[in-house]
Design a protein around this motif. Structure first.
Motif, PDB file in Angstrom:
ATOM      1  N   UNK A 111      30.900  82.125 168.233  1.00  0.00           N
ATOM      2  CA  UNK A 111      31.005  80.857 167.275  1.00  0.00           C
ATOM      3  C   UNK A 111      31.416  81.440 165.919  1.00  0.00           C
ATOM      4  N   UNK A 112      31.015  83.108 165.606  1.00  0.00           N
ATOM      5  CA  UNK A 112      30.728  82.900 164.395  1.00  0.00           C
ATOM      6  C   UNK A 112      32.018  82.950 164.236  1.00  0.00           C
ATOM      7  N   UNK A 113      33.511  83.657 165.314  1.00  0.00           N
ATOM      8  CA  UNK A 113      34.670  83.166 164.866  1.00  0.00           C
ATOM      9  C   UNK A 113      35.313  82.032 164.768  1.00  0.00           C
ATOM     10  N   UNK A 114      34.686  81.031 165.913  1.00  0.00           N
ATOM     11  CA  UNK A 114      35.069  79.728 165.939  1.00  0.00           C
ATOM     12  C   UNK A 114      34.625  79.007 164.132  1.00  0.00           C
ATOM     13  N   UNK A 115      33.641  79.532 163.915  1.00  0.00           N
ATOM     14  CA  UNK A 115      33.337  78.644 162.084  1.00  0.00           C
ATOM     15  C   UNK A 115      34.783  79.461 161.323  1.00  0.00           C
ATOM     16  N   UNK A 116      34.504  80.465 161.240  1.00  0.00           N
ATOM     17  CA  UNK A 116      36.520  80.861 160.781  1.00  0.00           C
ATOM     18  C   UNK A 116      37.556  80.084 160.640  1.00  0.00           C
ATOM     19  N   UNK A 117      37.723  79.542 162.086  1.00  0.00           N
ATOM     20  CA  UNK A 117      38.782  78.234 162.523  1.00  0.00           C
ATOM     21  C   UNK A 117      38.228  76.910 161.272  1.00  0.00           C
ATOM     22  N   UNK A 118      37.100  76.805 161.681  1.00  0.00           N
ATOM     23  CA  UNK A 118      36.089  75.508 161.292  1.00  0.00           C
ATOM     24  C   UNK A 118      36.887  75.079 159.809  1.00  0.00           C
ATOM     25  N   UNK A 119      36.579  76.836 158.927  1.00  0.00           N
ATOM     26  CA  UNK A 119      36.743  76.521 157.758  1.00  0.00           C
ATOM     27  C   UNK A 119      38.265  76.662 157.153  1.00  0.00           C
ATOM     28  N   UNK A 120      38.864  77.180 158.084  1.00  0.00           N
ATOM     29  CA  UNK A 120      40.619  77.158 157.842  1.00  0.00           C
ATOM     30  C   UNK A 120      41.451  76.214 158.739  1.00  0.00           C
ATOM     31  N   UNK A 121      40.917  75.281 158.809  1.00  0.00           N
ATOM     32  CA  UNK A 121      40.997  74.163 159.693  1.00  0.00           C
ATOM     33  C   UNK A 121      41.723  74.120 161.255  1.00  0.00           C
ATOM     34  N   UNK A 122      41.427  75.476 161.886  1.00  0.00           N
ATOM     35  CA  UNK A 122      42.393  75.071 163.240  1.00  0.00           C
ATOM     36  C   UNK A 122      40.961  74.933 164.033  1.00  0.00           C
ATOM     37  N   UNK A 123      41.506  74.693 165.303  1.00  0.00           N
ATOM     38  CA  UNK A 123      40.608  74.646 166.616  1.00  0.00           C
ATOM     39  C   UNK A 123      39.530  75.731 167.180  1.00  0.00           C
ATOM     40  N   UNK A 124      38.244  75.885 167.683  1.00  0.00           N
ATOM     41  CA  UNK A 124      38.045  76.752 167.221  1.00  0.00           C
ATOM     42  C   UNK A 124      38.253  77.414 168.781  1.00  0.00           C
ATOM     43  N   UNK A 125      38.986  76.575 169.801  1.00  0.00           N
ATOM     44  CA  UNK A 125      39.374  77.818 170.585  1.00  0.00           C
ATOM     45  C   UNK A 125      40.432  77.761 171.102  1.00  0.00           C
ATOM     46  N   UNK A 126      41.164  77.728 169.291  1.00  0.00           N
ATOM     47  CA  UNK A 126      42.861  78.622 169.572  1.00  0.00           C
ATOM     48  C   UNK A 126      42.176  79.857 168.433  1.00  0.00           C
TER      49      UNK A 126
END
Length: 216
Positions: free
Chosen positions: A59-74
């Motif tokens: 989930x923490x990795x997914x939040x990097x995606x959220x901040x960077x405009x990238x979907x969590x699964x990607x």
């Protein structure tokens, strides 16, 4: 002098992560900035109360995606591709080598105590820092992780030092400072980007500032 590794001396190699994302059709914006904004969440949203790290780390990795405009699964898929061959936490933070070199030049024993997965020493080698340490303790190898203060005993015994003789620098209060204090060390927190929201009395804004404080 003991140090945390990730977020303190090294950060995620965002260029390698971005390359894996581009393969998936995503050109992330401000991925470095996204990493730092997510890192500070370890002091509240992903503090020890969040549970076992294997449960919350995706989930923490997914939040990097959220901040960077990238979907969590990607983001998770790209992280696995970039991290599996080489531990991603291997990009030196500005001033790391200079800090360690200066301390050693003044006769200070230097070590790392890190929550990792058994690969932190190899990552520090790629960062050009491993040769500057007298001891490297990886939670994935010793089987104890911060905020359990017992992890510091591995480094202290290896160096022949007592807690009262030792300082520790990390990037979080919840994992680093709390654990070091419980082990009897003097704890410091570094806030590289000025994003921390949790107060702590012994705080520095860079490794250069910390070096000056230690030597003074």
């Amino acid at each position: 002098m003991l140090f945390d590794a990730g977020g303190t001396l090294v950060q995620v190699h965002t260029e390698r992560l971005a390359e894996a994302l581009r393969k998936r059709g995503h050109d992330p914006h401000d991925l470095d900035d996204a990493f730092w904004k997510t890192l500070v969440l370890l002091d509240h949203e992903f503090a020890p109360e969040a549970g076992v790290w294997e449960d919350w780390f995706p989930r923490w990795i997914g939040r990097i995606g959220a901040h960077g405009g990238v979907p969590e699964d990607v983001m998770l898929d790209a992280w696995r591709e970039a991290d599996d061959p080489l531990f991603l936490w291997d990009r030196p933070i500005a001033g790391a080598a200079e800090c360690l070199t200066a301390l050693r030049a003044h006769g200070v024993a230097v070590g790392v105590v890190s929550n990792a997965d058994g690969r932190v020493e190899a990552a520090l080698e790629r960062a050009g820092l491993a040769h500057l340490f007298d001891v490297i303790v990886d939670s994935g190898i010793v089987g104890v992780a911060k905020p359990d203060p017992a992890i510091f005993g591995f480094a202290l015994r290896a160096l022949g030092l007592s807690p009262a003789e030792t300082w520790y620098l990390g990037d979080t209060v919840a994992y680093d400072a709390v654990a070091a204090e419980a082990a009897g060390l003097t704890a410091w927190v570094v806030d590289h980007r000025g994003l921390h929201t949790v107060e702590y009395p012994r705080r520095v804004s860079s490794l250069g500032e910390f070096t000056e404080r230690v030597l003074r």
